[in-house]
Design a protein around this motif. Structure first.
Motif, mmCIF file in Angstrom:
data_model
loop_
_atom_site.group_PDB
_atom_site.id
_atom_site.type_symbol
_atom_site.label_atom_id
_atom_site.label_comp_id
_atom_site.label_asym_id
_atom_site.label_seq_id
_atom_site.Cartn_x
_atom_site.Cartn_y
_atom_site.Cartn_z
ATOM 1 N N PHE A 144 0.842 -1.199 0.000
ATOM 2 C CA PHE A 144 0.000 0.000 0.000
ATOM 3 C C PHE A 144 0.880 1.254 0.000
ATOM 4 O O PHE A 144 0.607 2.223 -0.715
ATOM 5 C CB PHE A 144 -0.907 0.023 1.227
ATOM 6 N N GLU A 145 1.907 1.247 0.851
ATOM 7 C CA GLU A 145 2.788 2.419 0.956
ATOM 8 C C GLU A 145 3.451 2.745 -0.375
ATOM 9 O O GLU A 145 3.599 3.919 -0.737
ATOM 10 C CB GLU A 145 3.858 2.182 2.023
ATOM 11 N N HIS A 148 1.029 4.592 -2.533
ATOM 12 C CA HIS A 148 0.862 5.963 -2.055
ATOM 13 C C HIS A 148 2.069 6.825 -2.420
ATOM 14 O O HIS A 148 1.932 8.014 -2.720
ATOM 15 C CB HIS A 148 0.656 5.980 -0.541
ATOM 16 N N ALA A 157 -5.221 7.961 -9.745
ATOM 17 C CA ALA A 157 -5.654 7.377 -8.477
ATOM 18 C C ALA A 157 -7.112 6.939 -8.532
ATOM 19 O O ALA A 157 -7.487 5.898 -7.978
ATOM 20 C CB ALA A 157 -5.448 8.382 -7.343
ATOM 21 N N TRP A 161 -6.763 2.827 -7.796
ATOM 22 C CA TRP A 161 -7.093 2.312 -6.469
ATOM 23 C C TRP A 161 -8.278 1.344 -6.491
ATOM 24 O O TRP A 161 -8.219 0.279 -5.858
ATOM 25 C CB TRP A 161 -7.347 3.449 -5.484
#
Length: 370
Positions: A144-145, A148, A157, A161
Motif C-alpha cells: 500500500f505504501e 501511495h 488514483a 485504487w
C-alpha cells in the motif's frame, strides 16, 4: 504458485527498474526503522524476493506499454509495479503457511526459514509460522505504501485504487475457496479458484493497472481483462500439472505436496469425474493422505493420465492460450506490448509441456472438458 519465468526477464529493461525501486524502498525502511525488528523483517523479505521473477510487475509494465506505446517507464508505473511484487510476497508467504509447505523456490518456505533462525526457542516451529504471518502482513501493508508513494495524479488514483482494491478482494476470495474446497469432481469450483486466486492478481489486474496508469480507455481495459483472465487461468492450470508431474529441480517445490494436501484442482476434478469405481477408490484413499509416498503418488499420476485428466487440462491450457491471443487486437494494443504479451502467453503453454520430466504412456484417453 510455481515460478513461471517471464519472457526475457534477464534482458527486459523494465525488470531492473522495478527491482531497483523495491530495493531502494526496503533500504529506506531499514534505515528509518522505528523498531529493532524492522531490520530483521527487511532481511527476510529480501531473501524471499531474491528468488522471484517479477512477473506481476512486468505484466503491469506491459499494460502501460500497451496504452502508451513509448519506451521509458514513468515513476508512477514503476512504483505501482513494485507494489505488486510485495503483494505477491504477502500472498505466497501466507499460502505456504496455510498449505504447510516446506519449500518455496527451491529453498525453505518463509515460516521454515524463520523457525530455523529461532532454533533455540522452546517452540520454534510455532514461532516461525506466527512470525511468517506477521511478515506477510507487513509485505501487504508496505505494498500500500509503495502505491501511495508513487505520486499518482488525481485521475490515475481514481482508476487505479479501485482496481487494486478489487484485486485484493478477488485474491482473498480465491484463497478462501481453495481452503474450503472439497476433493470432489466439481470442475467449476476448481476453475473459480484459478480465476480468483491466480488469474486476478497474476495477469488481469496488473495488466489493467498498468494500462490505466497510461490513460487507457474502456475498450483497451476490457481487452486487457479478457487476455488476463484467460492467461491467468492457463497459468494456474499449468501450475496444477507441475504440482503433480513437474520436476522439483525446475519448479522448486516437491511434486507430491498437492497430492498430500488433496488440493482441489481442475486436474483432480476431471480425474474424479471420469474415474471408474476402482480408480475412484484409489484416488479417495491416496489423495489427501499426508503420509503419501512416491510409489503411491505414482499410482495417482497413472490414474490422472489414464482417465484423460492430464490430456484434458493440457487442452484447457491450449484453449485459454488461444483466447488470450485473440484478445490482443492490433487496433487496441501497441505493437511492442502485443509482442511481449504473445511471448508471455507462449510461455504458459511451453512450460506446461517442457517442464514436465515425467514421460507419458503411449496412449491416453481423450476426454472432453466436463
Amino acid at each position: 504458485m510455481r515460478t513461471l519465468r517471464s519472457p526475457g526477464w534477464e534482458s527486459d529493461e523494465y525488470g531492473p527498474a522495478v527491482e531497483s525501486a523495491l530495493a531502494q524502498f526496503l533500504a529506506e525502511k531499514q534505515r528509518a526503522a522505528v523498531t529493532p525488528q524492522v531490520g530483521m523483517f527487511v532481511g527476510w523479505l529480501r531473501e524471499f524476493l531474491a528468488g522471484g521473477k517479477y512477473l506481476r510487475p512486468l505484466v503491469c509494465c506491459y499494460g502501460w506499454l500497451a496504452a502508451d506505446g513509448g519506451g521509458r517507464l514513468s515513476d508512477q508505473v514503476v512504483g505501482v509495479a513494485a507494489s505488486l511484487e510485495l503483494f505477491h510476497a504477502f500472498a505466497l508467504i501466507h499460502d505456504d503457511v496455510m498449505d504447510g509447505s516446506d519449500l518455496r523456490r527451491g529453498r525453505p518456505a518463509a515460516h521454515r526459514r524463520i523457525a530455523a533462525c529461532h532454533s533455540g526457542h522452546r517452540d520454534a516451529e510455532r514461532l516461525g509460522v506466527n512470525t511468517a504471518i506477521l511478515l506477510g502482513d507487513l509485505a501487504l501493508g508496505w505494498s500500500f505504501e509503495l502505491v501511495h508513494a508513487a505520486g499518482l495524479n488525481t485521475s490515475q488514483a481514481a482508476v487505479v485504487w479501485p482496481l487494486l482494491d478489487a484485486m485484493r478482494v478477488a485474491t482473498m476470495s480465491g484463497q478462501y475457496l481453495d481452503l474450503a474446497a472439497a476433493g470432489d469432481a466439481d470442475l467449476d469450483a476448481a476453475l473459480a479458484i484459478a480465476r480468483y486466486k491466480t488469474a486476478a492478481y497474476t495477469v488481469d489486474y496488473p495488466l489493467r493497472v498498468g494500462a490505466a496508469l497510461a490513460g487507457a480507455g474502456p475498450q483497451l481495459l476490457s481487452a486487457c481483462s479478457t487476455y488476463g483472465t484467460a492467461l491467468g487461468e492457463a497459468f494456474q492450470l499449468h501450475d496444477d500439472l507441475l504440482g503433480v508431474f513437474g520436476d522439483p529441480e525446475h519448479t522448486g517445490k516437491p511434486a507430491i505436496d498437492d497430492l498430500r494436501t488433496g488440493k482441489h484442482t481442475a486436474l483432480l476434478a476431471v480425474a474424479l469425474h471420469n474415474a471408474d469405481p476402482d480408480q475412484r477408490r484409489v484416488l479417495d484413499q491416496l489423495v489427501g493422505d499426508p503420509d503419501l509416498d512416491e510409489p503411491g503418488a505414482d499410482r495417482v499420476r497413472s490414474i490422472l493420465t489414464a482417465t484423460g485428466a492430464r490430456a484434458t487440462v493440457e487442452d484447457m491450457i491450449a484453449d485459454r492460450h488461444h483466447r488470450a491471443l485473440t484478445a490482443l487486437a492490433p487496433d487496441l494494443f501497441a505493437p511492442a506490448a502485443a509482442d511481449r504479451l504473445r511471448q508471455l502467453a507462449a510461455a504458459a503453454v511451453d512450460k506446461a509441456r517442457a517442464e514436465d520430466s515425467r514421460s507419458k504412456p503411449a496412449a491416453t484417453q481423450a476426454v472432453p472438458e466436463p
